[in-house]
Scaffold this motif. Structure first.
Motif, PDB file in Angstrom:
ATOM      1  N   ALA A 133      -5.078  22.629 -31.448  1.00 51.87           N
ATOM      2  CA  ALA A 133      -5.001  23.981 -31.073  1.00 51.87           C
ATOM      3  C   ALA A 133      -5.771  24.354 -29.827  1.00 51.87           C
ATOM      4  N   ASN A 134      -6.876  23.618 -29.491  1.00 50.54           N
ATOM      5  CA  ASN A 134      -7.883  23.989 -28.572  1.00 50.54           C
ATOM      6  C   ASN A 134      -8.192  22.641 -27.981  1.00 50.54           C
ATOM      7  N   PRO A 135      -7.313  21.911 -27.138  1.00 50.72           N
ATOM      8  CA  PRO A 135      -7.575  20.589 -26.383  1.00 50.72           C
ATOM      9  C   PRO A 135      -8.991  20.869 -25.454  1.00 50.72           C
ATOM     10  N   LYS A 136      -9.639  19.679 -25.315  1.00 50.80           N
ATOM     11  CA  LYS A 136     -10.760  19.773 -24.428  1.00 50.80           C
ATOM     12  C   LYS A 136     -10.533  18.424 -23.484  1.00 50.80           C
ATOM     13  N   TYR A 137     -10.718  19.247 -22.098  1.00 48.44           N
ATOM     14  CA  TYR A 137     -10.431  18.215 -21.048  1.00 48.44           C
ATOM     15  C   TYR A 137     -11.857  17.336 -20.747  1.00 48.44           C
ATOM     16  N   ILE A 138     -12.014  16.112 -21.130  1.00 51.85           N
ATOM     17  CA  ILE A 138     -13.081  15.335 -21.251  1.00 51.85           C
ATOM     18  C   ILE A 138     -13.368  14.361 -20.262  1.00 51.85           C
ATOM     19  N   ALA A 139     -12.443  14.030 -19.429  1.00 49.41           N
ATOM     20  CA  ALA A 139     -12.670  12.929 -18.417  1.00 49.41           C
ATOM     21  C   ALA A 139     -11.194  12.591 -17.513  1.00 49.41           C
ATOM     22  N   ALA A 176      -0.199  24.879 -28.586  1.00 55.15           N
ATOM     23  CA  ALA A 176      -1.226  25.213 -27.466  1.00 55.15           C
ATOM     24  C   ALA A 176      -0.362  24.864 -26.364  1.00 55.15           C
ATOM     25  N   ALA A 177      -0.794  25.644 -25.379  1.00 55.80           N
ATOM     26  CA  ALA A 177      -0.110  25.556 -24.063  1.00 55.80           C
ATOM     27  C   ALA A 177      -1.088  25.406 -23.052  1.00 55.80           C
ATOM     28  N   TYR A 178      -1.470  24.136 -22.777  1.00 53.65           N
ATOM     29  CA  TYR A 178      -2.273  23.835 -21.823  1.00 53.65           C
ATOM     30  C   TYR A 178      -1.841  23.960 -20.402  1.00 53.65           C
ATOM     31  N   PHE A 179      -2.440  24.802 -19.358  1.00 52.90           N
ATOM     32  CA  PHE A 179      -2.026  24.982 -18.012  1.00 52.90           C
ATOM     33  C   PHE A 179      -2.766  23.954 -16.979  1.00 52.90           C
ATOM     34  N   CYS A 180      -2.169  23.119 -16.655  1.00 54.93           N
ATOM     35  CA  CYS A 180      -3.036  22.196 -15.707  1.00 54.93           C
ATOM     36  C   CYS A 180      -1.987  21.420 -14.751  1.00 54.93           C
ATOM     37  N   PRO A 181      -1.654  22.003 -13.668  1.00 52.52           N
ATOM     38  CA  PRO A 181      -0.401  21.453 -13.128  1.00 52.52           C
ATOM     39  C   PRO A 181      -0.873  20.158 -12.461  1.00 52.52           C
ATOM     40  N   ALA A 182       0.517  19.291 -12.570  1.00 53.35           N
ATOM     41  CA  ALA A 182       0.413  18.112 -11.875  1.00 53.35           C
ATOM     42  C   ALA A 182       1.576  17.322 -12.111  1.00 53.35           C
ATOM     43  N   SER A 183       2.209  16.460 -11.022  1.00 56.26           N
ATOM     44  CA  SER A 183       3.322  15.904 -11.489  1.00 56.26           C
ATOM     45  C   SER A 183       3.062  14.393 -12.044  1.00 56.26           C
ATOM     46  N   GLN A 184       3.832  13.858 -13.058  1.00 55.52           N
ATOM     47  CA  GLN A 184       4.852  14.444 -13.852  1.00 55.52           C
ATOM     48  C   GLN A 184       4.177  14.986 -14.936  1.00 55.52           C
ATOM     49  N   SER A 185       2.917  14.754 -15.475  1.00 49.83           N
ATOM     50  CA  SER A 185       2.373  15.149 -16.628  1.00 49.83           C
ATOM     51  C   SER A 185       3.082  14.400 -17.854  1.00 49.83           C
ATOM     52  N   ASP A 186       3.395  12.904 -17.592  1.00 47.14           N
ATOM     53  CA  ASP A 186       3.681  12.246 -18.729  1.00 47.14           C
ATOM     54  C   ASP A 186       2.519  12.061 -19.642  1.00 47.14           C
ATOM     55  N   VAL A 187       2.679  12.033 -20.944  1.00 45.27           N
ATOM     56  CA  VAL A 187       2.060  12.138 -22.021  1.00 45.27           C
ATOM     57  C   VAL A 187       1.965  10.813 -22.952  1.00 45.27           C
ATOM     58  N   SER A 188       0.779  10.537 -23.509  1.00 44.71           N
ATOM     59  CA  SER A 188       0.717   9.542 -24.629  1.00 44.71           C
ATOM     60  C   SER A 188      -0.666   9.896 -25.475  1.00 44.71           C
ATOM     61  N   VAL A 189      -0.608   9.570 -26.613  1.00 39.14           N
ATOM     62  CA  VAL A 189      -1.695   9.939 -27.528  1.00 39.14           C
ATOM     63  C   VAL A 189      -1.850   8.976 -28.320  1.00 39.14           C
ATOM     64  N   GLY A 212      -4.114  10.514 -10.968  1.00 40.45           N
ATOM     65  CA  GLY A 212      -4.546   9.404 -11.998  1.00 40.45           C
ATOM     66  C   GLY A 212      -4.296   9.851 -13.405  1.00 40.45           C
ATOM     67  N   ILE A 213      -5.411   9.581 -14.039  1.00 39.00           N
ATOM     68  CA  ILE A 213      -5.298   9.728 -15.877  1.00 39.00           C
ATOM     69  C   ILE A 213      -6.224  11.038 -16.103  1.00 39.00           C
ATOM     70  N   ARG A 214      -5.679  11.866 -16.998  1.00 35.48           N
ATOM     71  CA  ARG A 214      -6.572  13.078 -17.176  1.00 35.48           C
ATOM     72  C   ARG A 214      -6.802  12.467 -18.948  1.00 35.48           C
ATOM     73  N   ILE A 215      -7.899  12.688 -19.454  1.00 35.73           N
ATOM     74  CA  ILE A 215      -8.374  12.463 -20.867  1.00 35.73           C
ATOM     75  C   ILE A 215      -8.389  13.665 -21.520  1.00 35.73           C
ATOM     76  N   PHE A 216      -7.916  14.037 -22.749  1.00 40.63           N
ATOM     77  CA  PHE A 216      -8.083  15.316 -23.371  1.00 40.63           C
ATOM     78  C   PHE A 216      -8.584  14.941 -24.847  1.00 40.63           C
ATOM     79  N   ASP A 217      -9.564  15.560 -25.572  1.00 40.64           N
ATOM     80  CA  ASP A 217      -9.808  15.443 -27.060  1.00 40.64           C
ATOM     81  C   ASP A 217      -9.065  16.350 -27.565  1.00 40.64           C
ATOM     82  N   ILE A 218      -7.990  15.941 -28.438  1.00 45.34           N
ATOM     83  CA  ILE A 218      -7.271  16.969 -29.304  1.00 45.34           C
ATOM     84  C   ILE A 218      -7.748  16.737 -30.740  1.00 45.34           C
ATOM     85  N   SER A 219      -8.814  16.719 -30.882  1.00 41.25           N
ATOM     86  CA  SER A 219      -9.379  16.700 -32.602  1.00 41.25           C
ATOM     87  C   SER A 219      -8.928  18.175 -33.150  1.00 41.25           C
ATOM     88  N   ASP A 220      -9.026  19.340 -32.323  1.00 38.25           N
ATOM     89  CA  ASP A 220      -8.693  20.372 -32.486  1.00 38.25           C
ATOM     90  C   ASP A 220      -7.530  20.620 -31.663  1.00 38.25           C
TER      91      ASP A 220
END
Length: 654
Positions: A162-168, A105-118, A152-160
């Motif tokens: 390959a098709n992340p959902k931006y939920i909050a 998946a490649a989720y385009f959503c610009p923002a710095s720094q886009s640090d990630v955790s799961v 702030g913090i974006r929250i995604f549902d990655i149950s699928d």
């Protein structure tokens, strides 16, 4: 990278960002190759020279189309996936076959720094820059106050996945430069997120409740605190800030060192040249800096609007900005206030199994008690005049040591030149006991880099070699370094990989942002070149048995700022790893090492009661060895593994 302290390079005209032949040395080598093959490597974005020692690059995968030319940032791991942050969003790589990652998946959503955790089906992404939008579009945000802005913090549902959902999302007053996912052992229904935001405080017109005044003038100040977000796993869309601990209270201004004289002189030359050509300059942290278009253009536009004008700024507008720019920058970043301790952390690493966290917080390294996860409290603090910007923290596995890194130069400057001090831009290693941190030594990757290569200590993680404290770490264009800090007073490099500069004629963005071990391989986020995958190779410093024992540790997911307690299943390879270490340290005599290896081989080839009896006899003998060994603790660990294997054999024989 690009933290508040690194305004040094954000406002500069040039923004920086990490060998011809492979290093020498046989498989049994315990001495680094000389001369260092990392020096003098051929430059190039795609064809740079490479140098390696005890570390092998098995794959480099370039970024996908929408992410080319945008900075790759941090990594997180879930199952067989590597999630790679990028200033344009994030990419998900399937590494079921590490030698051939494929884009999931490649989720385009610009923002710095886009640090990630799961965690499980949830992905968290940091946003701090003023251009990030709630709708993830590339339009940016051009107004000083806007309800379209995400910080702030974006929250995604990655149950699928390959098709992340931006939920909050959860908006914060200073955005999220980095964040830390925290699991509370006593609260399985929720996860927590510690937010470290280093940007200027937002206007309350954009986010109600934000307060720019200091706590002594307004107790509701958004400064000198972190934010704690509670995320209900059953309803993550209701995530919200539940506390704002002021873990910086009462800290005084930390000691600091000046910049290198060579840099001060060069900064003055560049500033003089910029002024001569109509540019704007400011003084930051004792050095003259050029104010780049990212800051100057909106300031000029604001002056035009203030006087009721439109169109291109006039010469008078430029003169007005030139006369007032220093005050504007000072106010924007609180640089004109009386010097105090830090008012934010860059990174917080939590270790829930021991109830502690290490906070790398600008001018200090903090030790936090996190047993009450929603309300962390400071129990220790250290400062060091050799450190410029405390950036990240790593505990050893038993929690008796804590390593802090220093991002001198903000991550965008060359700080590994031959004349740079080895204590600056390095790691500092402390022992931890009874809530106190005691300094032991510094570690720095010492291969001299060029003035075109940004280089300083950055993100890394433990490699789960049993019985040792071994870490892999990024150094931007200084490459990847693996080092042993079991002896906290004498850390030693044991493997490396490096490329030549992205550009041999001028500074250019590139280098390794982070390098982490995950389920048998090292994955590195290369700022310009994509995703690197490495594997350790056996040598006189790391045996094959030690590498195979490290591969016994399997994680379902991994966020480096949330350290798990590492355990190893009892196995013959684990026992042999301990034997290899005892041979290397002379903890057992050569004759005894040979005999123990023979007994392990014999036991492994047998079964049932025969195996049990052989292992029981060996464990008893090792118990006797421990009494006279120079490495008694290691022999006892070996005896414990052999005893477990014996018990397992007995169970199987029944």
């Amino acid at each position: 990278m690009k933290s508040l302290h690194a305004l040094v390079h954000i406002v500069a005209v040039v923004s920086l960002t990490a060998c011809a032949s492979s290093g020498g040395g046989s498989n049994n080598s315990t001495v680094a190759p000389t001369p260092d093959p990392r020096v003098g490597l051929k430059p190039g974005l795609k064809d740079a020279g490479q140098a390696s020692w005890n570390l092998r690059l098995i794959n480099n995968t370039p970024p996908s189309e929408k992410f080319v030319g945008s900075t790759n940032s941090d990594l997180s791991f879930s199952q067989n996936y590597v999630i790679q942050g990028n200033y344009n969003g994030y990419e998900v790589w399937d590494v079921s076959k590490p030698s051939n990652p494929t884009l999931k998946a490649a989720y385009f959503c610009p923002a710095s720094q886009s640090d990630v955790s799961v965690f499980r089906n949830l992905l968290f992404v940091s946003g701090e820059g003023t251009g990030g939008r709630l709708d993830c579009s590339a339009a940016g945000v051009h107004d000083s106050v806007s309800h379209e802005r995400l910080r702030g913090i974006r929250i995604f549902d990655i149950s699928d996945i390959a098709n992340p959902k931006y939920i909050a999302n959860v908006q914060t007053c200073r955005g999220s430069h980095t964040h830390t996912l925290v699991l509370d052992p006593n609260d399985p229904a929720n996860v927590y997120v510690y937010v470290s935001g280093s940007a200027p405080v937002r206007s309350p017109s954009e986010l109600p409740g934000c307060v720019r005044q200091s706590p002594d003038s307004n107790p509701n100040s958004s400064l000198f605190r972190i934010e704690v977000i509670k995320v209900p796993l059953a309803a993550p869309q209701t995530a919200a800030i539940v506390s704002s601990p002021r873990i910086f209270d009462s800290l005084t201004a930390p000691p600091q060192h000046a910049e290198m004289q060579q840099d001060i002189a060069e900064a003055k030359r560049v500033a003089d040249s910029a002024r001569a050509h109509g540019g704007f300059t400011v003084t930051l942290f004792g050095m003259e800096r050029v104010l780049g278009p990212r800051f100057a253009t909106p300031m000029l536009d604001s002056l035009v609007k203030t006087r009721g004008g439109t169109g291109t700024p006039t010469g008078a507008d430029s003169a007005n900005l030139r006369a007032n720019v220093q005050g504007i920058i000072d106010k924007m970043f609180n640089l004109n206030r009386q010097r105090t301790g830090p008012n934010q952390c860059h990174d917080i690493t939590v270790y829930p199994a021991i109830g502690l966290a290490g906070g790398a917080c600008g001018g200090y390294g903090l030790l936090l008690d996190i047993r009450d996860v929603a309300h962390p409290r400071r129990i220790g603090a250290v400062a060091d005049s050799n450190f410029s910007y405390w950036h990240s923290a790593t505990f050893n596995n038993d929690g008796t040591k804590l390593l802090f890194s220093d991002e001198w130069g903000g991550g965008g400057q060359p700080k590994c030149r031959a004349f740079d001090k080895p204590e600056w831009g390095a790691d500092a290693i402390f022992t931890v006991a009874d809530g106190r941190m005691t300094f032991q030594s510094y570690y720095k990757m010492l291969a001299p880099q060029t003035a075109n290569e940004n280089c300083v200590a950055h993100n890394g993680s433990l490699i789960p070699i049993p019985g040792r404290d071994v870490m892999v770490q990024s150094w931007y264009q200084g490459g990847v370094s693996v080092f042993d800090w079991t002896d906290a007073a004498h850390p030693k490099e044991i493997a490396f990989f490096d490329r030549g500069p992205v550009d041999g004629t001028k500074p250019a963005d590139g280098g390794t942002w982070s390098a982490y071990w995950y389920n048998g391989y090292i994955y590195s986020s290369e700022i310009a070149r994509g995703l690197d995958v490495f594997e350790l190779t056996p040598s006189g410093l790391i045996s094959r048995n030690e590498i195979e024992a490290a591969k016994l540790v399997h994680l379902d997911y991994f966020n480096t700022q949330d350290q798990p307690k590492i355990t190893w299943p009892a196995s013959f390879v684990l026992a042999r790893a301990y034997v290899d270490q005892l041979a290397r340290s002379n903890g057992l005599s050569p004759e005894r090492v040979k005999a123990v290896r023979h007994e392990l081989d014999r036991a492994e080839k047998s079964q049932g009661q025969t195996r049990h009896d052989a292992l029981t006899q060996l464990a008893t003998a090792l118990g006797q060895d421990a009494a006279t060994s120079t490495d008694q603790a290691k022999v006892q660990k070996l005896a414990g593994v052999v005893t477990e294997l014996a018990n397992t054999a007995a169970t199987g024989a029944q």
